[in-house]
Design a protein around this motif. Structure first.
Motif, PDB file in Angstrom:
ATOM      1  N   VAL A  45       0.853  -1.188   0.000  1.00 34.08           N
ATOM      2  CA  VAL A  45       0.000   0.000   0.000  1.00 34.08           C
ATOM      3  C   VAL A  45       0.887   1.235   0.000  1.00 34.08           C
ATOM      4  O   VAL A  45       2.038   1.205   0.454  1.00 34.08           O
ATOM      5  CB  VAL A  45      -0.937   0.033   1.234  1.00 34.08           C
ATOM      6  CG1 VAL A  45      -1.904  -1.135   1.208  1.00 34.08           C
ATOM      7  CG2 VAL A  45      -0.136   0.048   2.526  1.00 34.08           C
ATOM      8  N   ALA A  46       0.352   2.305  -0.516  1.00 35.52           N
ATOM      9  CA  ALA A  46       1.086   3.571  -0.505  1.00 35.52           C
ATOM     10  C   ALA A  46       1.141   4.116   0.916  1.00 35.52           C
ATOM     11  O   ALA A  46       0.173   4.018   1.677  1.00 35.52           O
ATOM     12  CB  ALA A  46       0.411   4.573  -1.437  1.00 35.52           C
ATOM     13  N   ALA A  47       2.279   4.658   1.291  1.00 41.20           N
ATOM     14  CA  ALA A  47       2.451   5.196   2.638  1.00 41.20           C
ATOM     15  C   ALA A  47       1.533   6.394   2.856  1.00 41.20           C
ATOM     16  O   ALA A  47       1.105   7.063   1.910  1.00 41.20           O
ATOM     17  CB  ALA A  47       3.909   5.600   2.853  1.00 41.20           C
ATOM     18  N   ALA A  73       1.207   9.917   0.812  1.00 39.37           N
ATOM     19  CA  ALA A  73       1.701   9.786  -0.559  1.00 39.37           C
ATOM     20  C   ALA A  73       0.809  10.571  -1.518  1.00 39.37           C
ATOM     21  O   ALA A  73      -0.388  10.757  -1.276  1.00 39.37           O
ATOM     22  CB  ALA A  73       1.742   8.311  -0.962  1.00 39.37           C
ATOM     23  N   GLY A  74       1.371  11.005  -2.636  1.00 39.61           N
ATOM     24  CA  GLY A  74       0.625  11.750  -3.633  1.00 39.61           C
ATOM     25  C   GLY A  74      -0.398  10.887  -4.333  1.00 39.61           C
ATOM     26  O   GLY A  74      -0.355   9.653  -4.271  1.00 39.61           O
ATOM     27  N   ILE A  75      -1.298  11.517  -5.061  1.00 39.90           N
ATOM     28  CA  ILE A  75      -2.380  10.788  -5.718  1.00 39.90           C
ATOM     29  C   ILE A  75      -1.850   9.855  -6.805  1.00 39.90           C
ATOM     30  O   ILE A  75      -2.365   8.751  -7.000  1.00 39.90           O
ATOM     31  CB  ILE A  75      -3.421  11.776  -6.301  1.00 39.90           C
ATOM     32  CG1 ILE A  75      -4.626  10.990  -6.859  1.00 39.90           C
ATOM     33  CG2 ILE A  75      -2.785  12.675  -7.366  1.00 39.90           C
ATOM     34  CD1 ILE A  75      -5.771  11.884  -7.253  1.00 39.90           C
ATOM     35  N   GLY A  76      -0.797  10.287  -7.505  1.00 39.84           N
ATOM     36  CA  GLY A  76      -0.224   9.432  -8.539  1.00 39.84           C
ATOM     37  C   GLY A  76       0.352   8.151  -7.963  1.00 39.84           C
ATOM     38  O   GLY A  76       0.145   7.059  -8.502  1.00 39.84           O
ATOM     39  N   LYS A  77       1.072   8.280  -6.847  1.00 36.55           N
ATOM     40  CA  LYS A  77       1.661   7.113  -6.196  1.00 36.55           C
ATOM     41  C   LYS A  77       0.580   6.200  -5.649  1.00 36.55           C
ATOM     42  O   LYS A  77       0.686   4.967  -5.742  1.00 36.55           O
ATOM     43  CB  LYS A  77       2.591   7.581  -5.081  1.00 36.55           C
ATOM     44  CG  LYS A  77       3.373   6.474  -4.410  1.00 36.55           C
ATOM     45  CD  LYS A  77       4.328   7.051  -3.374  1.00 36.55           C
ATOM     46  CE  LYS A  77       5.124   5.959  -2.674  1.00 36.55           C
ATOM     47  NZ  LYS A  77       6.053   6.508  -1.658  1.00 36.55           N
TER      48      LYS A  77
END
Length: 756
Positions: A709-711, A714-718
């Protein structure tokens, strides 16, 4: 060297140099960690023409006809019709186009690929990944995270470099590439794009080849409409893809006679047409007709280049398939059979068109003499199927290479032949290719429209190959700068002109390979990006030496009989998921092996030297670390169960570990060097017995089921890339346990969440 998760003592390399083995006078080379897992690999040499008898070389040349030349060999089916979609305006235009075809065939497939590019093979293997791997091994520009400087110790990793001439230019270019992150990513993305285009080529080749061949039946009966041709072509394509699972075990011997008959037919018919219609067509050897053609037709002539370049389709296969043969055998079959046959075929068709310019829409079958029409039709259909088979098999190999370098999601790789190394089958990709081929055939319906799409894929890969070749000529071969400039000005400029022409037809079907490439590149980029993020996360959170000692001293952890294989991609320590496992399951098997699968930027690693082992201290734990090294052309688990090979190599490591330990070396100076005494012998027997008993008790495969999962923050792209795109691919494709044929009854998944 630091950074191996604290298992620094007691680890030594098994693969010893010959100097270390002579007389036991030298101690084996010692290493501090498994950071040096890529030890010297010897005993693997590429197939060399010099070491072969001429009978073998000629046999390989014969076999290559059935595998390499199906695509370029069937191009006479559609080149003239694709070049003149609106008809021929003037009879001399045929001479101009024929002159372009003759010089293009000579310049690109013959001079560029057969006599130049084939030299840039990677231990005998060719293709886009081979060029990229050569560059990565000479300059530190690779993006695979597990690669390290010690990988260069692998014997077939080394490049045969010339002397120091032009070294200043080579060093300067190498330094610029290594110090530029943009250059590294550009090379990587260019490779992905070229790979994607080749896969797109694998979709378009079956469509255009089969549709062209089946379309010939319209000349025999007016009842055969375009709709029926399309449906028959689609049915042939379905059968072709359904039979892929059977493999092509003897593809060379099976297909070579058919294509040999095909080349004999088109050459013979070409000679007949030259004599029967217009022998003066040979004046097209004069390049003046090229100038006249452009002067008379201007923009229309430039646009027609998109059809002319189709005469080189399949030229990349000369390079991509060299690993199955030798450079010399490819040159013999090209110069002795393929090139002369194609020259005669195109010249004969041009001679026919000089008298019948109105029949250009179906030049090939219209120019076939009546008595041999039906035999020619049957052979044409078979040749088209063979051409399709070659590109489909090539697509499977490309997927295998991409998977090995962490650039493609996990898919099942099936090795279909015990005799031919490169023959693989990828079930998921096979069915996707089938759907794509049927969709293109039903949607485009004509070879002219498919040809517009086909040209972009063909020319782009050629241009990419030239770009990589220039880098290799400067950095690795250290070629004279005049040769490099000549190559760029002559071959490079010609390919760029062709590329500009095919791009002009973007809205006429040329967009198709770019759509394929965009989809495939997105998949590859998402997978590779998260793959690298996961790896670096494990490196940062690997277990420390203190934590390993705590586990050893923990009386609450019990030992149970059996062998546990704990899979991880980490090659520099104990993965963090092991800590998670011990905290939730306070039990360890009697023998535990941490298995890391590592891909090297070389084509193959010898099977008998694939594994490198280390002990994990303290010894009482009976824990080992293992790195399995694979090249991008290696197929995993193709011979026997993975765990059996691993156990045999583990026991051999234990024997060598004791035999070449410092205590054994000291003992060997005072007695027979093959005798291991006292405590050392007892310890050896104890460790071997422990492995045997654990193996008899049963092996358990522990697979990390990591949720990624994204931390937070994190940005929307990530977040879109990790939480949605990557996890969608992961859920809908196979897991690593399927890739390695791990039996479900003996598999345990260990879950853990990685916040990247």
């Amino acid at each position: 060297m630091s950074g191996s998760g604290g298992v620094e003592s007691g680890e030594r390399q098994v693969a010893l140099s010959q100097d270390n083995l002579k007389g036991n006078k030298l101690l084996p080379q010692r290493y501090d960690s498994l950071d040096l897992e890529s030890g010297a690999v010897s005993g693997y040499h590429r197939r060399s023409s010099k070491a072969m008898k001429w009978s073998v070389i000629l046999q390989l040349a014969f076999q290559s006809i059935g595998i390499v030349y199906g695509d370029i060999g069937t191009s006479p089916l559609y080149v003239f019709s694709s070049t003149f979609p609106n008809g021929i305006n003037h009879a001399d235009d045929v001479l101009g186009v024929l002159s372009l075809i003759l010089y293009t065939l000579t310049l690109i497939p013959l001079i560029k690929y057969v006599f130049i590019v084939l030299h840039a093979n990677d231990n005998g293997d060719g293709g886009t990944f081979a060029l990229y791997s050569l560059i990565c091994r000479y300059a530190n520009v690779g993006l695979v995270p597990s690669q390290q400087a010690e990988d260069s110790n692998v014997s077939n990793f080394q490049l045969e470099l010339p002397g120091n001439k032009r070294s200043r230019m080579a060093s300067s270019l190498k330094s610029k590439l290594e110090n530029s992150r943009v250059a590294k990513f550009f090379l990587f993305f260019a490779t992905l794009l070229g790979t994607s285009m080749l896969i797109g080529d694998g979709v378009l080749t079956p469509c255009i080849s089969v549709l062209s061949a089946v379309g010939g039946i319209k000349e025999a009966t007016s009842a055969m409409t375009e709709d029926r041709v399309v449906w028959i072509s689609a049915a042939i394509l379905v059968c072709l893809f359904l039979f892929q699972r059977l493999g092509t075990d003897k593809v060379g011997y099976t297909f070579a006679p058919i294509l040999l008959v095909w080349f004999a037919f088109i050459a013979g018919i070409g000679i007949y047409n030259i004599i029967h219609y217009d022998p003066t067509v040979i004046k097209a050897l004069n390049p003046r007709y090229i100038v006249d053609y452009f002067r008379n037709n201007q923009q229309a002539a430039w646009i027609s280049l998109g059809g002319i370049i189709l005469c080189t389709t399949g030229a990349e296969a000369l390079f991509a398939d060299v690993g199955h043969f030798t450079v010399l055998s490819i040159r013999i079959s090209t110069c002795g059979v393929v090139y002369p046959a194609l020259i005669l075929a195109y010249t004969g068709q041009a001679s026919f068109l000089r008298k019948h310019p109105d029949l250009v829409s179906n030049t090939f079958f219209k120019s076939v003499p009546g008595p041999v029409y039906w035999p020619m039709f049957v052979v044409a259909v078979l040749a088209a199927i063979i051409a399709s088979q070659a590109l489909i098999s090539g697509t499977f190999s490309i997927i295998q290479q991409s998977l090995a370098l962490g650039c493609f999601p996990h898919v099942k790789i099936v090795h279909t032949s015990s005799e031919y190394e490169g023959q693989v089958y990828v079930p998921e990709v096979n069915y996707l290719l089938m759907l794509a081929c049927i969709g293109v055939t039903m949607g485009f319906r004509t070879t002219v429209k498919i040809g517009n799409a086909y040209g972009i894929a063909v020319v782009f890969v050629m241009t990419l190959t030239s770009s990589y070749l220039v880098l290799i000529m400067i950095m690795i071969w250290k070629s004279n700068i005049l040769y490099v400039i000549s190559y760029v000005l002559i071959i490079g400029s010609v390919e760029l002109i062709y590329l500009s022409s095919v791009l002009y037809k973007f809205d006429q079907g040329g967009y198709l390979p770019l759509i394929f490439a965009a989809v495939l590149m997105t998949i590859m980029y998402v997978w590779n990006n998260v793959y690298r993020r996961k790896y670096f996360y494990e490196v940062e959170h690997k277990l420390s030496p203190r934590r390993i000692n705590d586990i050893a001293a923990n009386t609450n952890i019990c030992r149970i009989p059996g062998l546990a294989l704990f899979y991880s991609e980490l090659v520099q320590g104990i993965p963090p998921i092991f800590k998670h496992y011990v905290e939730n399951v306070p039990a360890l098997h009697s023998v535990l092996v941490f298995v890391s699968i590592k891909s090297l930027p070389i084509s193959k690693v010898p099977a008998d030297e694939r594994f490198i082992f280390r002990r994990v201290e303290p010894k009482e734990l009976n824990m080992y670390r293992c790195v399995g090294r694979y090249g991008y052309m290696d197929v995993r688990d193709q011979e026997e169960p993975f765990e059996r090979i691993l156990v045999e190599n583990l026991k051999q490591f234990i024997r060598d570990d004791y035999k070449f330990s410092p205590q054994s070396q000291e003992s060997a100076h005072d007695s027979d060097e093959d005798t291991i005494h006292g405590v050392q012998k007892e310890a050896l027997e104890r460790d071997i017995e422990a492995v045997d008993k654990a193996w008899e008790a049963g092996a358990v495969h522990l697979i990390g089921e990591n949720e990624v999962v994204a931390a937070e923050g994190a940005g929307i792209g990530k977040r879109l890339m990790i939480n949605y795109a990557f996890n969608f691919l992961k859920k809908n494709l196979r897991g690593s346990e399927t890739v390695f044929d791990i039996p479900h009854k003996r598999m345990v998944k260990v879950g853990m969440t990685y916040e990247l």
